[in-house]
Design an enzyme around this catalytic site. Structure first.
Site, PDB file in Angstrom:
ATOM      1  N   GLY A 122      37.618  53.747  43.073  1.00  0.00           N
ATOM      2  CA  GLY A 122      37.056  53.398  41.764  1.00  0.00           C
ATOM      3  C   GLY A 122      38.156  53.227  40.731  1.00  0.00           C
ATOM      4  CE1 TYR A 123      42.409  54.370  42.176  1.00  0.00           C
ATOM      5  CE2 TYR A 123      44.115  52.689  42.285  1.00  0.00           C
ATOM      6  CZ  TYR A 123      43.684  53.967  42.577  1.00  0.00           C
ATOM      7  OH  TYR A 123      44.506  54.816  43.242  1.00  0.00           O
ATOM      8  CB  SER A 124      38.497  47.124  39.196  1.00  0.00           C
ATOM      9  OG  SER A 124      39.580  46.882  40.037  1.00  0.00           O
ATOM     10  CB  SER A 156      35.822  47.506  48.835  1.00  0.00           C
ATOM     11  OG  SER A 156      36.430  46.506  48.081  1.00  0.00           O
ATOM     12  CD  GLU A 239      44.775  48.337  47.092  1.00  0.00           C
ATOM     13  OE1 GLU A 239      44.841  49.281  46.301  1.00  0.00           O
ATOM     14  OE2 GLU A 239      43.896  47.465  47.034  1.00  0.00           O
ATOM     15  CB  THR A 370      45.920  38.071  40.443  1.00  0.00           C
ATOM     16  OG1 THR A 370      46.869  38.203  39.375  1.00  0.00           O
ATOM     17  CG2 THR A 370      44.625  38.751  40.071  1.00  0.00           C
ATOM     18  CD  GLU A 372      47.175  33.799  38.727  1.00  0.00           C
ATOM     19  OE1 GLU A 372      46.671  34.821  39.245  1.00  0.00           O
ATOM     20  OE2 GLU A 372      46.805  32.647  39.027  1.00  0.00           O
TER      21      GLU A 372
HETATM   22  C1  LIG Z   1      38.253  41.596  48.016  1.00  0.00           C
HETATM   23  C2  LIG Z   1      38.434  42.494  46.823  1.00  0.00           C
HETATM   24  C3  LIG Z   1      38.291  43.861  46.979  1.00  0.00           C
HETATM   25  C4  LIG Z   1      38.440  44.702  45.876  1.00  0.00           C
HETATM   26  N1  LIG Z   1      38.202  46.041  46.046  1.00  0.00           N
HETATM   27  C5  LIG Z   1      38.334  46.869  44.982  1.00  0.00           C
HETATM   28  C6  LIG Z   1      38.052  48.270  45.135  1.00  0.00           C
HETATM   29  O1  LIG Z   1      37.672  48.748  46.212  1.00  0.00           O
HETATM   30  N2  LIG Z   1      38.188  49.064  44.063  1.00  0.00           N
HETATM   31  C7  LIG Z   1      38.601  48.591  42.846  1.00  0.00           C
HETATM   32  O2  LIG Z   1      38.756  49.380  41.934  1.00  0.00           O
HETATM   33  N3  LIG Z   1      38.847  47.256  42.660  1.00  0.00           N
HETATM   34  C8  LIG Z   1      38.711  46.385  43.693  1.00  0.00           C
HETATM   35  N4  LIG Z   1      38.930  45.040  43.536  1.00  0.00           N
HETATM   36  C9  LIG Z   1      39.238  44.528  42.200  1.00  0.00           C
HETATM   37  C10 LIG Z   1      40.654  44.010  42.032  1.00  0.00           C
HETATM   38  O3  LIG Z   1      41.585  45.060  42.001  1.00  0.00           O
HETATM   39  C11 LIG Z   1      40.678  43.170  40.725  1.00  0.00           C
HETATM   40  O4  LIG Z   1      39.810  42.073  40.910  1.00  0.00           O
HETATM   41  C12 LIG Z   1      42.061  42.679  40.423  1.00  0.00           C
HETATM   42  O5  LIG Z   1      42.899  43.738  40.010  1.00  0.00           O
HETATM   43  C13 LIG Z   1      42.045  41.610  39.282  1.00  0.00           C
HETATM   44  O6  LIG Z   1      41.363  42.090  38.170  1.00  0.00           O
HETATM   45  P1  LIG Z   1      40.179  41.263  37.483  1.00  0.00           P
HETATM   46  O7  LIG Z   1      39.241  40.795  38.540  1.00  0.00           O
HETATM   47  O8  LIG Z   1      39.638  42.114  36.372  1.00  0.00           O
HETATM   48  O9  LIG Z   1      40.874  39.966  36.874  1.00  0.00           O
HETATM   49  P2  LIG Z   1      41.699  39.887  35.516  1.00  0.00           P
HETATM   50  O10 LIG Z   1      42.725  40.947  35.488  1.00  0.00           O
HETATM   51  O11 LIG Z   1      40.742  39.818  34.385  1.00  0.00           O
HETATM   52  O12 LIG Z   1      42.414  38.506  35.691  1.00  0.00           O
HETATM   53  C14 LIG Z   1      41.763  37.255  35.456  1.00  0.00           C
HETATM   54  C15 LIG Z   1      42.813  36.146  35.619  1.00  0.00           C
HETATM   55  O13 LIG Z   1      43.856  36.302  34.618  1.00  0.00           O
HETATM   56  C16 LIG Z   1      45.118  36.397  35.259  1.00  0.00           C
HETATM   57  N5  LIG Z   1      45.966  37.361  34.556  1.00  0.00           N
HETATM   58  C17 LIG Z   1      45.635  38.603  34.139  1.00  0.00           C
HETATM   59  N6  LIG Z   1      46.711  39.199  33.555  1.00  0.00           N
HETATM   60  C18 LIG Z   1      47.728  38.326  33.626  1.00  0.00           C
HETATM   61  C19 LIG Z   1      49.101  38.359  33.207  1.00  0.00           C
HETATM   62  N7  LIG Z   1      49.613  39.441  32.607  1.00  0.00           N
HETATM   63  N8  LIG Z   1      49.876  37.279  33.465  1.00  0.00           N
HETATM   64  C20 LIG Z   1      49.361  36.167  34.084  1.00  0.00           C
HETATM   65  N9  LIG Z   1      48.061  36.078  34.490  1.00  0.00           N
HETATM   66  C21 LIG Z   1      47.273  37.135  34.261  1.00  0.00           C
HETATM   67  C22 LIG Z   1      44.825  36.933  36.672  1.00  0.00           C
HETATM   68  O14 LIG Z   1      45.863  36.596  37.565  1.00  0.00           O
HETATM   69  C23 LIG Z   1      43.512  36.219  36.990  1.00  0.00           C
HETATM   70  O15 LIG Z   1      43.768  34.908  37.432  1.00  0.00           O
HETATM   71  C24 LIG Z   1      38.770  44.168  44.596  1.00  0.00           C
HETATM   72  C25 LIG Z   1      38.912  42.773  44.448  1.00  0.00           C
HETATM   73  C26 LIG Z   1      38.727  41.945  45.535  1.00  0.00           C
HETATM   74  C27 LIG Z   1      38.854  40.465  45.323  1.00  0.00           C
END
Ligand SMILES: Cc1cc2nc3c(=O)[nH]c(=O)nc-3n(C[C@H](O)[C@H](O)[C@H](O)COP(=O)(O)OP(=O)(O)OC[C@H]3O[C@@H](n4cnc5c(N)ncnc54)[C@H](O)[C@@H]3O)c2cc1C
Length: 388
Positions: A122-124, A156, A239, A370, A372
């Site tokens: 539970g991070y995001s 997840s 991870e 990501t 980026e």
């Molecule tokens: C298959 C999968 C499994 C996952 N499982 C877990 C889980 O078990 N537990 C959990 O806690 N999370 C989980 N996640 C979440 C994952 O950690 C987040 O989706 C990820 O950290 C990106 O955060 P966000 O979706 O909020 O996108 P955002 O951070 O909002 O990003 C949106 C867009 O902006 C870009 N962006 C953001 N900041 C910057 C920057 N500083 N410079 C350039 N570009 C930038 C990003 O690259 C992206 O394209 C999972 C995600 C996926 C896809």
């Protein structure tokens, strides 16, 4: 420079393959239950064999395996789509070994090592992903307990998990990295509610995870109060460094190549490999897989030398996940209009697999940081360029 495997490493790889063949491939028939049940059974076999926690030090019941052995195990498991240790064995256990109290180690490590518990992460949050340290889920002390409120997302495996490791804000007035505490919470604690998220590939592997006055004993905090950020970076390191991203391209590529050589693989009496465009696309993927493997092996080599891969791990993660996306895109393009179809009379088994693979591959450049963010790391820490 020597790119060859040692005889011991080759022997280990052969043993891993044989184990996977016997306990995963041979047992992976739909008649034997859902994937989640099969994963549990297989992880129990891994635990009996001492491979579920092969990376843990021997004093904690692990196998004390070398970095290269861990990588070979992970590579072979990914090729076969076989599960590894999961959150518990791969992230929570190693983090507790470094940061946990003796009581926490006694309570959790044996159960994880025996594959008796499932964990989720539970991070995001809806407003905290890439910039994780801006998370807002609150934990407020009440005697010997903390009370947690607010929401996580993209959790997840939450629906089958027994425990969640969760980052919370315990000091809202401190600078954002310094007011975070890290807890282990039982998933059956009153006040936790899950809402599954339907994915475009048809699965529902994530949930939104809500916390309403969830009481957690203070002794379930990992590390010190307000210092949880620094504990979580250990879990994130476990991870992010891994061969899995590029290894995930190997089997789909081999299956696509075998299919492309078949008569009528293009669906109109021709073979896919007879098209010059498709032949070149296959050659590009072959090259990218090779490059991606070398980037991954370099990360393992650095770890085995006690070096800390930083931009090297980011390069490997970014290139591996983007190679898979390019492969998936090339695959569906090769199937033409049929590339959008799932299994059925108009679609071959490999074509249907690629339709799903294409949809699933989108997540690869998001999960665990990501592309980026990986590029930012390469630019700043690797090339010394200024922050944007
Ligand atoms: C298959 C999968 C499994 C996952 N499982 C877990 C889980 O078990 N537990 C959990 O806690 N999370 C989980 N996640 C979440 C994952 O950690 C987040 O989706 C990820 O950290 C990106 O955060 P966000 O979706 O909020 O996108 P955002 O951070 O909002 O990003 C949106 C867009 O902006 C870009 N962006 C953001 N900041 C910057 C920057 N500083 N410079 C350039 N570009 C930038 C990003 O690259 C992206 O394209 C999972 C995600 C996926 C896809």
């Amino acid at each position: 420079m020597d790119f060859a495997w040692t005889p011991e490493q080759s022997d280990f790889r052969a043993r891993v393959r044989a184990f996977i063949d016997e306990h995963w491939r041979a047992a992976s028939t739909p008649a034997e239950g859902t994937r989640s049940e099969r994963v549990k059974q297989y992880q129990a076999r891994l635990a009996e064999h001492g491979w579920l926690t092969m990376a843990w030090p021997k004093e904690y019941g692990g196998g004390g395996a070398s970095y290269f052995e861990q990588m070979i195990f992970s590579e072979e498991s990914t090729h076969a789509s076989a599960p590894g240790g999961g959150q518990g064995a791969d992230r929570v256990g190693p983090t507790l070994i470094i940061h946990g109290s003796e009581e926490q180690k006694r309570e959790h490590l044996p159960a994880i090592a025996a594959a008796k518990v499932e964990w989720c992460q539970g991070y995001s949050e809806p407003g905290a992903g890439s910039d994780l340290a801006s998370l807002q889920t609150r934990a407020v002390r009440d005697g010997d307990e903390f009370i947690i409120n607010d929401q996580k997302i993209w959790t997840s495996g939450a629906q089958s998990a027994d425990w969640i490791h969760v980052l919370t804000r315990t000091d809202p007035d401190a600078p954002k990295h310094r007011g975070i505490s890290y807890f282990m919470v039982r998933m059956d604690t009153p006040g936790i509610a899950l809402r599954p998220i339907q994915q475009m590939n048809g699965a529902a592997g994530f949930t939104e995870t809500f916390f309403e006055d969830v009481r957690v004993p203070a002794r379930n905090m990992i590390g010190e109060e307000n210092r949880g950020w620094y504990v979580s970076t250990t879990a994130l390191d476990f991870e992010r460094s891994g061969i899995g991203r590029i290894a995930g391209a190997v089997s789909p590529f081999q299956r696509l190549l075998e299919h492309a050589r078949q008569p009528d693989s293009a669906g109109d009496g021709r073979r896919i490999v007879d098209s010059p465009t498709d032949r070149l696309a296959l050659a590009d993927t072959a090259t990218e897989v090779e490059v991606g493997q070398l980037l991954g092996y370099r990360v393992t080599w650095m770890q085995s030398r006690g070096l800390v891969p930083n931009q090297e791990a980011s390069m490997s993660k970014m290139f591996g996940s983007e190679t898979q996306q390019r492969l998936a895109r090339r695959g569906v393009n090769m199937f033409g209009l049929r590339g959008a179809l799932s299994a059925g009379p108009q679609q071959s088994e490999v074509g249907a697999e690629f339709a799903t693979y294409y949809l699933s591959s989108v997540a690869l450049t998001i999960a665990a940081g990501t592309s980026e963010i990986q590029r930012n790391i390469i630019a700043t820490r690797g090339l010394g360029l200024p922050r944007g």
